[in-house]
Design a protein around this motif. Sequence first.
Motif, PDB file in Angstrom:
ATOM      1  N   LYS A  83      35.370  45.782  38.770  1.00 14.27           N
ATOM      2  CA  LYS A  83      35.455  46.090  40.204  1.00 14.27           C
ATOM      3  C   LYS A  83      36.726  45.501  40.802  1.00 14.27           C
ATOM      4  O   LYS A  83      37.209  44.461  40.367  1.00 14.27           O
ATOM      5  CB  LYS A  83      34.239  45.523  40.941  1.00 14.27           C
ATOM      6  N   ARG A  84      37.200  46.173  41.838  1.00 12.92           N
ATOM      7  CA  ARG A  84      38.395  45.676  42.513  1.00 12.92           C
ATOM      8  C   ARG A  84      38.177  44.255  43.034  1.00 12.92           C
ATOM      9  O   ARG A  84      39.070  43.410  42.951  1.00 12.92           O
ATOM     10  CB  ARG A  84      38.808  46.599  43.652  1.00 12.92           C
ATOM     11  N   ARG A  87      38.911  41.905  40.334  1.00  7.32           N
ATOM     12  CA  ARG A  87      40.358  41.806  40.063  1.00  7.32           C
ATOM     13  C   ARG A  87      41.060  41.022  41.163  1.00  7.32           C
ATOM     14  O   ARG A  87      41.935  40.201  40.887  1.00  7.32           O
ATOM     15  CB  ARG A  87      40.961  43.209  39.901  1.00  7.32           C
ATOM     16  N   ASP A  88      40.649  41.247  42.406  1.00  8.13           N
ATOM     17  CA  ASP A  88      41.230  40.488  43.518  1.00  8.13           C
ATOM     18  C   ASP A  88      40.938  39.004  43.361  1.00  8.13           C
ATOM     19  O   ASP A  88      41.795  38.152  43.627  1.00  8.13           O
ATOM     20  CB  ASP A  88      40.696  40.996  44.862  1.00  8.13           C
ATOM     21  N   GLN A 135      35.299  50.544  38.895  1.00  6.55           N
ATOM     22  CA  GLN A 135      36.194  51.038  39.939  1.00  6.55           C
ATOM     23  C   GLN A 135      37.585  51.013  39.329  1.00  6.55           C
ATOM     24  O   GLN A 135      38.166  49.938  39.161  1.00  6.55           O
ATOM     25  CB  GLN A 135      36.129  50.142  41.188  1.00  6.55           C
ATOM     26  N   PRO A 137      41.433  50.988  38.739  1.00  7.44           N
ATOM     27  CA  PRO A 137      42.463  50.394  39.597  1.00  7.44           C
ATOM     28  C   PRO A 137      43.135  51.452  40.483  1.00  7.44           C
ATOM     29  O   PRO A 137      43.430  52.562  40.020  1.00  7.44           O
ATOM     30  CB  PRO A 137      43.465  49.809  38.604  1.00  7.44           C
ATOM     31  N   GLU A 138      43.321  51.092  41.729  1.00  2.00           N
ATOM     32  CA  GLU A 138      44.007  51.957  42.694  1.00  2.00           C
ATOM     33  C   GLU A 138      45.511  51.802  42.510  1.00  2.00           C
ATOM     34  O   GLU A 138      45.979  50.765  42.019  1.00  2.00           O
ATOM     35  CB  GLU A 138      43.613  51.560  44.120  1.00  2.00           C
ATOM     36  N   GLU A 141      47.280  48.535  43.244  1.00  6.01           N
ATOM     37  CA  GLU A 141      47.041  47.379  42.384  1.00  6.01           C
ATOM     38  C   GLU A 141      48.118  47.237  41.315  1.00  6.01           C
ATOM     39  O   GLU A 141      48.238  46.177  40.699  1.00  6.01           O
ATOM     40  CB  GLU A 141      45.666  47.474  41.716  1.00  6.01           C
TER      41      GLU A 141
END
Length: 172
Positions: A83-84, A87-88, A135, A137-138, A141
């Motif tokens: 999930k983002r 990662r954050d 999710q 990566p966007e 990111e």
Amino acid sequence: MSVCKVIVMGVSGCGKSLIGTRLAERLEVPFFDADDFHSQANVAKMASGVPLTDADRSGWLDDLAELVRVEQKGLVLACSALKRAYRDRLRAGNPSLQFVYLRGDMDTIWSRHSSREDHYFNGRTMLESQFRALQEPEPDEGAITVDVSELPDRIVERCLSALGAPDRTGES
């Protein structure tokens, strides 16, 4: 190249450990597997086929973020980072951290996964739960995305190129 800190991410069975190990060798930095940092309770839960919750992962993510922070000479860490928010959390305090996303479809990864032995991650249901939680990566990111259907050496070469690593043609 400056200190290289990389997380190789994706669902279970996508090749994080294999690619991460080879990438660490080529970058000449230590390799770590996030699975080794799970609590006994988390391992037992996954071994019984029960997916982890965000609460289960909380302390684990904190430990991993600290590992990334303290490894001053760089590292490669194999970690699902599905999930983002995860990662954050891993990126917090580690602004130069780079993610490599090993992307594959359920059928490809399940065929690899089902041939694994001696791994506590248990069953198709668990893998399906990871795909549901994933999710990708966007664009903001900045993750490097590589298709897992490529050969491992080609995946590593793509990663090294995207990371701006020195050309070491001829090494394996």
